[in-house]
Design a protein around this motif. Structure first.
Motif, PDB file in Angstrom:
ATOM      1  N   TYR A 181       0.832  -1.203   0.000  1.00 11.86           N
ATOM      2  CA  TYR A 181       0.000   0.000   0.000  1.00 11.86           C
ATOM      3  C   TYR A 181       0.869   1.257   0.000  1.00 11.86           C
ATOM      4  O   TYR A 181       0.629   2.196  -0.775  1.00 11.86           O
ATOM      5  N   VAL A 182       1.889   1.287   0.858  1.00 10.13           N
ATOM      6  CA  VAL A 182       2.764   2.458   0.952  1.00 10.13           C
ATOM      7  C   VAL A 182       3.533   2.666  -0.349  1.00 10.13           C
ATOM      8  O   VAL A 182       3.606   3.789  -0.873  1.00 10.13           O
ATOM      9  N   VAL A 183       4.088   1.581  -0.899  1.00 10.85           N
ATOM     10  CA  VAL A 183       4.844   1.701  -2.153  1.00 10.85           C
ATOM     11  C   VAL A 183       3.929   2.145  -3.293  1.00 10.85           C
ATOM     12  O   VAL A 183       4.284   3.005  -4.111  1.00 10.85           O
ATOM     13  N   GLY A 184       2.730   1.558  -3.348  1.00  7.07           N
ATOM     14  CA  GLY A 184       1.783   1.933  -4.392  1.00  7.07           C
ATOM     15  C   GLY A 184       1.391   3.395  -4.302  1.00  7.07           C
ATOM     16  O   GLY A 184       1.324   4.097  -5.325  1.00  7.07           O
ATOM     17  N   GLU A 185       1.126   3.884  -3.090  1.00 11.63           N
ATOM     18  CA  GLU A 185       0.765   5.286  -2.904  1.00 11.63           C
ATOM     19  C   GLU A 185       1.929   6.209  -3.266  1.00 11.63           C
ATOM     20  O   GLU A 185       1.728   7.289  -3.837  1.00 11.63           O
ATOM     21  N   ALA A 186       3.159   5.778  -2.940  1.00 12.15           N
ATOM     22  CA  ALA A 186       4.332   6.595  -3.258  1.00 12.15           C
ATOM     23  C   ALA A 186       4.499   6.728  -4.767  1.00 12.15           C
ATOM     24  O   ALA A 186       4.726   7.840  -5.292  1.00 12.15           O
ATOM     25  N   PHE A 187       4.391   5.612  -5.493  1.00 16.21           N
ATOM     26  CA  PHE A 187       4.510   5.656  -6.951  1.00 16.21           C
ATOM     27  C   PHE A 187       3.390   6.507  -7.554  1.00 16.21           C
ATOM     28  O   PHE A 187       3.602   7.264  -8.506  1.00 16.21           O
ATOM     29  N   TYR A 188       2.188   6.370  -7.008  1.00 13.26           N
ATOM     30  CA  TYR A 188       1.044   7.137  -7.510  1.00 13.26           C
ATOM     31  C   TYR A 188       1.265   8.640  -7.307  1.00 13.26           C
ATOM     32  O   TYR A 188       0.987   9.446  -8.189  1.00 13.26           O
ATOM     33  N   TYR A 189       1.812   8.983  -6.148  1.00 17.64           N
ATOM     34  CA  TYR A 189       2.061  10.397  -5.847  1.00 17.64           C
ATOM     35  C   TYR A 189       3.140  10.974  -6.746  1.00 17.64           C
ATOM     36  O   TYR A 189       2.991  12.048  -7.327  1.00 17.64           O
ATOM     37  N   PHE A 190       4.265  10.246  -6.883  1.00 16.02           N
ATOM     38  CA  PHE A 190       5.392  10.765  -7.663  1.00 16.02           C
ATOM     39  C   PHE A 190       5.135  10.729  -9.165  1.00 16.02           C
ATOM     40  O   PHE A 190       5.874  11.361  -9.929  1.00 16.02           O
ATOM     41  N   SER A 191       4.104   9.998  -9.593  1.00 16.24           N
ATOM     42  CA  SER A 191       3.750  10.011 -11.020  1.00 16.24           C
ATOM     43  C   SER A 191       2.786  11.148 -11.337  1.00 16.24           C
ATOM     44  O   SER A 191       2.302  11.260 -12.464  1.00 16.24           O
ATOM     45  N   GLY A 192       2.545  12.008 -10.349  1.00 15.38           N
ATOM     46  CA  GLY A 192       1.613  13.102 -10.551  1.00 15.38           C
ATOM     47  C   GLY A 192       0.168  12.682 -10.466  1.00 15.38           C
ATOM     48  O   GLY A 192      -0.727  13.330 -11.008  1.00 15.38           O
ATOM     49  N   LYS A 193      -0.061  11.573  -9.783  1.00 14.33           N
ATOM     50  CA  LYS A 193      -1.404  11.004  -9.602  1.00 14.33           C
ATOM     51  C   LYS A 193      -2.084  10.711 -10.937  1.00 14.33           C
ATOM     52  O   LYS A 193      -3.290  10.917 -11.105  1.00 14.33           O
ATOM     53  N   THR A 194      -1.267  10.225 -11.876  1.00 14.11           N
ATOM     54  CA  THR A 194      -1.811   9.924 -13.202  1.00 14.11           C
ATOM     55  C   THR A 194      -1.917   8.429 -13.469  1.00 14.11           C
ATOM     56  O   THR A 194      -2.631   8.017 -14.379  1.00 14.11           O
ATOM     57  N   LYS A 195      -1.211   7.606 -12.683  1.00 11.21           N
ATOM     58  CA  LYS A 195      -1.211   6.172 -12.963  1.00 11.21           C
ATOM     59  C   LYS A 195      -1.003   5.381 -11.680  1.00 11.21           C
ATOM     60  O   LYS A 195      -0.150   5.739 -10.864  1.00 11.21           O
ATOM     61  N   GLU A 196      -1.779   4.305 -11.510  1.00 18.38           N
ATOM     62  CA  GLU A 196      -1.599   3.408 -10.374  1.00 18.38           C
ATOM     63  C   GLU A 196      -0.666   2.271 -10.784  1.00 18.38           C
ATOM     64  O   GLU A 196      -0.968   1.519 -11.700  1.00 18.38           O
ATOM     65  N   ILE A 198       0.554  -0.079  -8.555  1.00 14.36           N
ATOM     66  CA  ILE A 198       0.209  -1.269  -7.774  1.00 14.36           C
ATOM     67  C   ILE A 198      -1.276  -1.196  -7.445  1.00 14.36           C
ATOM     68  O   ILE A 198      -1.731  -0.257  -6.781  1.00 14.36           O
ATOM     69  N   GLY A 199      -2.041  -2.165  -7.926  1.00 16.77           N
ATOM     70  CA  GLY A 199      -3.471  -2.167  -7.686  1.00 16.77           C
ATOM     71  C   GLY A 199      -3.797  -2.611  -6.272  1.00 16.77           C
ATOM     72  O   GLY A 199      -2.993  -3.268  -5.594  1.00 16.77           O
ATOM     73  N   PHE A 200      -4.992  -2.253  -5.807  1.00 19.68           N
ATOM     74  CA  PHE A 200      -5.379  -2.624  -4.453  1.00 19.68           C
ATOM     75  C   PHE A 200      -5.565  -4.137  -4.330  1.00 19.68           C
ATOM     76  O   PHE A 200      -5.467  -4.690  -3.235  1.00 19.68           O
ATOM     77  N   GLY A 201      -5.822  -4.811  -5.449  1.00 15.77           N
ATOM     78  CA  GLY A 201      -5.911  -6.265  -5.423  1.00 15.77           C
ATOM     79  C   GLY A 201      -4.609  -6.904  -4.970  1.00 15.77           C
ATOM     80  O   GLY A 201      -4.615  -7.908  -4.245  1.00 15.77           O
ATOM     81  N   ASP A 202      -3.474  -6.316  -5.385  1.00  8.76           N
ATOM     82  CA  ASP A 202      -2.169  -6.827  -4.943  1.00  8.76           C
ATOM     83  C   ASP A 202      -1.996  -6.636  -3.438  1.00  8.76           C
ATOM     84  O   ASP A 202      -1.410  -7.478  -2.757  1.00  8.76           O
ATOM     85  N   VAL A 203      -2.488  -5.503  -2.936  1.00  5.82           N
ATOM     86  CA  VAL A 203      -2.439  -5.253  -1.488  1.00  5.82           C
ATOM     87  C   VAL A 203      -3.233  -6.312  -0.739  1.00  5.82           C
ATOM     88  O   VAL A 203      -2.771  -6.891   0.257  1.00  5.82           O
ATOM     89  N   MET A 204      -4.443  -6.602  -1.239  1.00  7.53           N
ATOM     90  CA  MET A 204      -5.293  -7.606  -0.599  1.00  7.53           C
ATOM     91  C   MET A 204      -4.664  -8.991  -0.671  1.00  7.53           C
ATOM     92  O   MET A 204      -4.736  -9.779   0.281  1.00  7.53           O
ATOM     93  N   LEU A 205      -4.029  -9.291  -1.800  1.00  6.82           N
ATOM     94  CA  LEU A 205      -3.369 -10.595  -1.943  1.00  6.82           C
ATOM     95  C   LEU A 205      -2.287 -10.761  -0.884  1.00  6.82           C
ATOM     96  O   LEU A 205      -2.179 -11.815  -0.243  1.00  6.82           O
ATOM     97  N   MET A 206      -1.475  -9.710  -0.681  1.00 10.64           N
ATOM     98  CA  MET A 206      -0.384  -9.814   0.276  1.00 10.64           C
ATOM     99  C   MET A 206      -0.894  -9.791   1.719  1.00 10.64           C
ATOM    100  O   MET A 206      -0.260 -10.366   2.609  1.00 10.64           O
ATOM    101  N   LEU A 207      -2.029  -9.145   1.970  1.00 14.88           N
ATOM    102  CA  LEU A 207      -2.648  -9.255   3.285  1.00 14.88           C
ATOM    103  C   LEU A 207      -3.000 -10.712   3.570  1.00 14.88           C
ATOM    104  O   LEU A 207      -2.760 -11.227   4.669  1.00 14.88           O
TER     105      LEU A 207
END
Length: 279
Positions: A181-196, A198-207
């Motif tokens: 979740y943290v890595v995905g949010e970081a990439f999303y932020y630094f990409s200018g919030k234009t592209k995800e 890491i999907g939330f499905g990957d977060v759920m899988l690792m949970l």
């Protein structure tokens, strides 16, 4: 001595047939109970003699009996993989609660591997069920409580075996899902919030994976899944324009890595700790 393996393999083929239903229907939010199995093209119901795992596929030469359209090779592949992996799980854990736990994990992961590979979907119905089951099974089959038990020990709190296992399961989920979740949010932020990325499905899988494996093997899953994805994606992206904008199924790599971690992970982790001098 071989009878249990043949029995597990036979049940594995049957379970694999059911996993095919889950793979086909869950991403579309359809019932896995009704209606009965049918051809996805002509919708004709599949008779029992055309629904025997692997055998029917070979007998029909990979085609529907009625409309003669091709049946995806993924169906027998899932059945064979399920049987093979359950036999491998039996060889590792014998007939024990551990076998039941990791056989269930393997089957859940197979569903997620193929739903992500085929449609880039990781159904929450699977991961949520898996998380709840993993937490409950941590009360029966011990989960590695490192490093949380050691950290608690520094402040004078020493959890018992049952509490330590539950804490290992919870901390594994938090580390696995939280990291993504943290890595995905970081990439999303630094990409200018234009592209995800890491999907939330990957977060759920690792949970889900974390509740079954605990922190050390969850981190191993992340490492191996990332390496596998990198070693495959980078060369293909460099040599073929087809893959320049290809959406790689990260969940598929993570699922495969989690299966390896559940079977061969403890031995690999022990080897690394001894080799590095940590253990």
């Amino acid at each position: 001595m071989l009878v249990p393996y043949f029995v597990v393999a036979a049940f594995g083929l049957v379970f694999g047939s059911f996993l095919n239903v889950c793979i086909a229907r869950l991403p579309k939010h359809e019932s896995i109970v009704m209606p009965r199995s049918h051809c996805p093209r002509c919708n004709r119901p599949i008779q029992w003699y055309d629904n025997i795992p692997v055998v029917s596929y070979l007998a029909l030469r990979g085609k529907c009996r009625y409309c003669h359209e091709k049946i995806s090779y993924i169906y027998p592949l899932v059945e064979i993989l399920t049987a093979a992996l359950l036999v491998a799980t039996l060889a590792k854990y014998e007939l024990s609660p551990d076998f039941v736990k990791y056989a269930l994990l393997v089957m859940l992961l197979l569903v997620l591997i193929f739903t992500d590979l085929i449609g880039r979907v990781i159904p929450h119905s699977v991961t949520i069920f898996g998380m709840g089951t993993g937490l409950l099974l941590s009360l029966v089959v011990p989960v590695d409580s490192r490093p949380i038990a050691g950290i608690l020990g520094l402040i004078g709190f020493y959890p018992g075996d049952l509490m330590g296992s539950l804490l290992g399961s919870v901390s594994g989920a938090l580390v696995g899902g939280g990291l993504f979740y943290v890595v995905g949010e970081a990439f999303y932020y630094f990409s200018g919030k234009t592209k995800e990325y890491i999907g939330f499905g990957d977060v759920m899988l690792m949970l889900m994976v974390g509740t079954f494996l605990g922190v050390p093997l969850t981190l191993m899953t992340v490492l191996l899944g990332s390496l596998a994805g990198t070693f495959l994606a980078v060369p293909l992206t460099l040599v073929s324009q087809r893959f320049r904008n290809y959406e790689w199924p990260y969940g598929t790599f993570l699922g495969a890595a989690a299966i390896f971690s559940s079977l061969g992970g403890p031995a690999l982790l022990d080897w690394y700790l001894k080799w590095s001098g940590i253990a």
